[in-house]
Design a protein around this motif. Structure first.
Motif, PDB file in Angstrom:
ATOM      1  N   ALA A 450       0.825  -1.203   0.000  1.00  0.00           N
ATOM      2  CA  ALA A 450       0.000   0.000   0.000  1.00  0.00           C
ATOM      3  C   ALA A 450       0.862   1.257   0.000  1.00  0.00           C
ATOM      4  O   ALA A 450       0.560   2.245  -0.688  1.00  0.00           O
ATOM      5  N   ILE A 451       1.942   1.232   0.777  1.00  0.00           N
ATOM      6  CA  ILE A 451       2.857   2.381   0.811  1.00  0.00           C
ATOM      7  C   ILE A 451       3.523   2.556  -0.543  1.00  0.00           C
ATOM      8  O   ILE A 451       3.634   3.680  -1.056  1.00  0.00           O
ATOM      9  N   LYS A 452       3.977   1.455  -1.131  1.00  0.00           N
ATOM     10  CA  LYS A 452       4.606   1.517  -2.457  1.00  0.00           C
ATOM     11  C   LYS A 452       3.635   2.105  -3.480  1.00  0.00           C
ATOM     12  O   LYS A 452       4.007   2.976  -4.282  1.00  0.00           O
ATOM     13  N   ALA A 453       2.385   1.654  -3.477  1.00  0.00           N
ATOM     14  CA  ALA A 453       1.397   2.144  -4.440  1.00  0.00           C
ATOM     15  C   ALA A 453       1.081   3.619  -4.222  1.00  0.00           C
ATOM     16  O   ALA A 453       0.854   4.360  -5.185  1.00  0.00           O
ATOM     17  N   ALA A 454       1.088   4.053  -2.969  1.00  0.00           N
ATOM     18  CA  ALA A 454       0.774   5.455  -2.677  1.00  0.00           C
ATOM     19  C   ALA A 454       1.896   6.395  -3.102  1.00  0.00           C
ATOM     20  O   ALA A 454       1.648   7.461  -3.677  1.00  0.00           O
ATOM     21  N   LEU A 455       3.148   6.005  -2.830  1.00  0.00           N
ATOM     22  CA  LEU A 455       4.276   6.889  -3.135  1.00  0.00           C
ATOM     23  C   LEU A 455       4.756   6.744  -4.570  1.00  0.00           C
ATOM     24  O   LEU A 455       5.287   7.691  -5.151  1.00  0.00           O
ATOM     25  N   ASP A 456       4.595   5.550  -5.133  1.00  0.00           N
ATOM     26  CA  ASP A 456       5.113   5.273  -6.473  1.00  0.00           C
ATOM     27  C   ASP A 456       4.020   4.604  -7.313  1.00  0.00           C
ATOM     28  O   ASP A 456       4.149   3.447  -7.712  1.00  0.00           O
ATOM     29  N   PRO A 457       2.943   5.323  -7.584  1.00  0.00           N
ATOM     30  CA  PRO A 457       1.804   4.693  -8.275  1.00  0.00           C
ATOM     31  C   PRO A 457       2.146   4.190  -9.670  1.00  0.00           C
ATOM     32  O   PRO A 457       1.531   3.241 -10.158  1.00  0.00           O
ATOM     33  N   VAL A 458       3.124   4.797 -10.319  1.00  0.00           N
ATOM     34  CA  VAL A 458       3.511   4.364 -11.659  1.00  0.00           C
ATOM     35  C   VAL A 458       4.417   3.131 -11.594  1.00  0.00           C
ATOM     36  O   VAL A 458       4.547   2.389 -12.563  1.00  0.00           O
TER      37      VAL A 458
END
Length: 468
Positions: A450-458
């Motif tokens: 979830a953190i990865k998707a929030a900070l690095d959505p691409v």
């Protein structure tokens, strides 16, 4: 601009700051063990944080993966990407400024491309020390050290890289710059994004500078190599040393006899202190305040160890030269391992009370599988072992290809079952991403995703590292 770029790389190159592109060179695409060969569409080396941010913004808009690269000394493949779309390799090699030093505060602000050796020398010039010590300190860079939360020989006293960092400056995956180069020991103002990026291995952003903790230099230091009866005796001696010296133990390294025999094979010119390599020994370094004798403290520890049946022989360095020679034995063990050629290497950590049983059980398991030599050594004081096995004399590691993966899996299963970690100080990288997916706590992994998707959505930041 490098010649013969494909249209997509040429379009991205045109959007980058002038002068940041580097000519392709094998060194940007290699890792120390030769397990992977990376690829790159472009290689860029920013001169400052603004250029780094511009590169990340351009890559985010073009959906081009970014592989950060420090000194390239990592052992889990985090600095190379061999599959998928060709990434931009972002090297921090030109960001080498020591921005400021505050010796009375015990703080140094250094850019990510500063080598660990240069940081330690800068601290020494003002009468302080940056107490993170790695064998690769001549090449390892501050950014990479923090991105992997590196450990080393002094974790017992000073902690991992995370414990030696007060604040960071970082470029986030959007290209925004997070300015958090604080020199504060206390700052309770919300989520600690510094700790989030430290140990993230470049998957959440690029650390461009850090506020590092400097420590006083002990007035008295001493080094000894003591022969012990085995891992259990070594652990008891560690407890005794800590009780007698009240925080003065800087390093406590366990060395197996096999490691010393490999040293004799690979570096016959190195003088060893014992006529025959003992089965087990410990290298101890202590640092004490003015008025206390490190020599006397080590002599007292040795006498107490002999009386308790823990130690049977030993050498206490009588000079700085002798201390350096003892440390050279420990620091050359990985090089000797490489000379012999390991079947498999393991960077593991265990609760201290589990170490002796693990070593016995793992040794029995390997002996039952075939004729292999074990070299178990490492940072006993913080529970971090390098547990490696090697071919029998006269054979090569290729003879054991069928053992590598299943034996590594069994070692990791044994470690996890004892409450340990299969990645102690080198990180997860690409090598251990599947292990983390299998054995990591599901709730923790979900939060990480979830953190990865929030900070690095691409999903451009070092794809394939940590989260497979």
């Amino acid at each position: 601009m490098p010649a013969d770029l494909c249209p997509a790389d040429a379009a991205l190159a045109a959007r980058l700051p002038q002068g940041v592109l580097r000519d392709p060179a094998p060194a940007y695409l290699e890792e120390p063990r030769g397990r992977w060969l990376g690829q790159a569409g472009l290689i860029a080396a920013p001169r400052d944080t603004a250029e780094c941010a511009a590169i990340i913004r351009a890559c985010a808009e073009a959906r081009v993966p970014v592989v950060p690269r420090g000194g390239g000394t990592g052992l889990v493949g985090g600095q190379v990407m061999s599959q998928g779309p060709a990434p931009l390799v972002l090297s921090l090699e030109r960001m080498t400024a020591i921005r400021s030093i505050h010796p009375d505060e015990g703080v140094m602000i250094a850019e990510s491309g500063v080598t660990l050796h240069a940081a330690r020398e800068a601290a020494a010039r003002v009468g302080r020390q940056f107490p993170l010590s790695l064998a690769s300190q001549g090449s390892a860079q501050i950014g990479g050290v923090l991105a992997t939360n590196a450990g080393g020989v002094n974790v017992l006293r000073y902690g991992n890289a995370r414990a030696l960092c007060l604040g960071i400056e970082a470029v986030l995956p959007s290209g925004e710059v997070m300015h958090d180069l604080k020199r504060l020991r206390k700052d309770n103002t919300g989520y600690d994004l510094r700790d989030l990026l430290i140990g993230a291995e470049g998957t959440l952003g690029i650390i461009t500078a850090a506020s590092l903790v400097l420590a006083p230099v002990p007035a008295e230091t001493g080094v000894a190599l003591l022969v012990v009866d085995g891992p259990e005796a070594a652990l008891t001696l560690l407890s005794l040393a800590q009780a007698r010296m009240a925080g003065g133990v800087t390093a406590f390294e366990m060395i197996a006899g096999q490691g010393l025999r490999f040293l004799a094979e690979a570096f016959p010119e190195m003088r060893q202190p014992f006529p025959a390599p003992p089965d087990w020994s410990v290298l101890i370094e202590v640092g004490l305040p003015d008025g206390l004798s490190a020599q006397a403290a080590l002599e007292g520890l040795f006498a107490a160890g002999v009386e308790a049946g823990l130690a049977s022989d030993g050498v206490i360095a009588q000079s700085g030269r002798e201390a350096a020679e003892l440390w050279a034995l420990r620091e050359h063990i990985p090089l000797a391992n490489r000379h012999v050629g390991a079947i498999a290497n393991h960077d593991i950590s265990l609760p201290l009370s589990e170490i002796a049983r693990f070593i016995a059980d793992a040794g029995a398991m390997i002996a039952a599988e075939g004729d292999m030599r074990i070299n178990c050594f490492g940072h006993l004081g913080d529970g971090n072992l390098h547990y490696n096995f090697f071919p029998a004399p006269g054979r090569t590691r290729e003879d054991y290809d069928q053992y590598r993966k299943p034996m590594t899996r069994r070692i990791h299963e044994m470690v996890v079952a004892r409450g340990g970690s299969f990645s102690a100080e080198h990180g997860v990288g690409r090598l251990k991403a599947a292990d983390l997916a299998e054995w990591g706590d599901p709730a923790r992994l979900a939060a990480m995703r979830a953190i990865k998707a929030a900070l690095d959505p691409v999903g451009i930041m070092n794809p394939g590292v940590i989260l497979a």
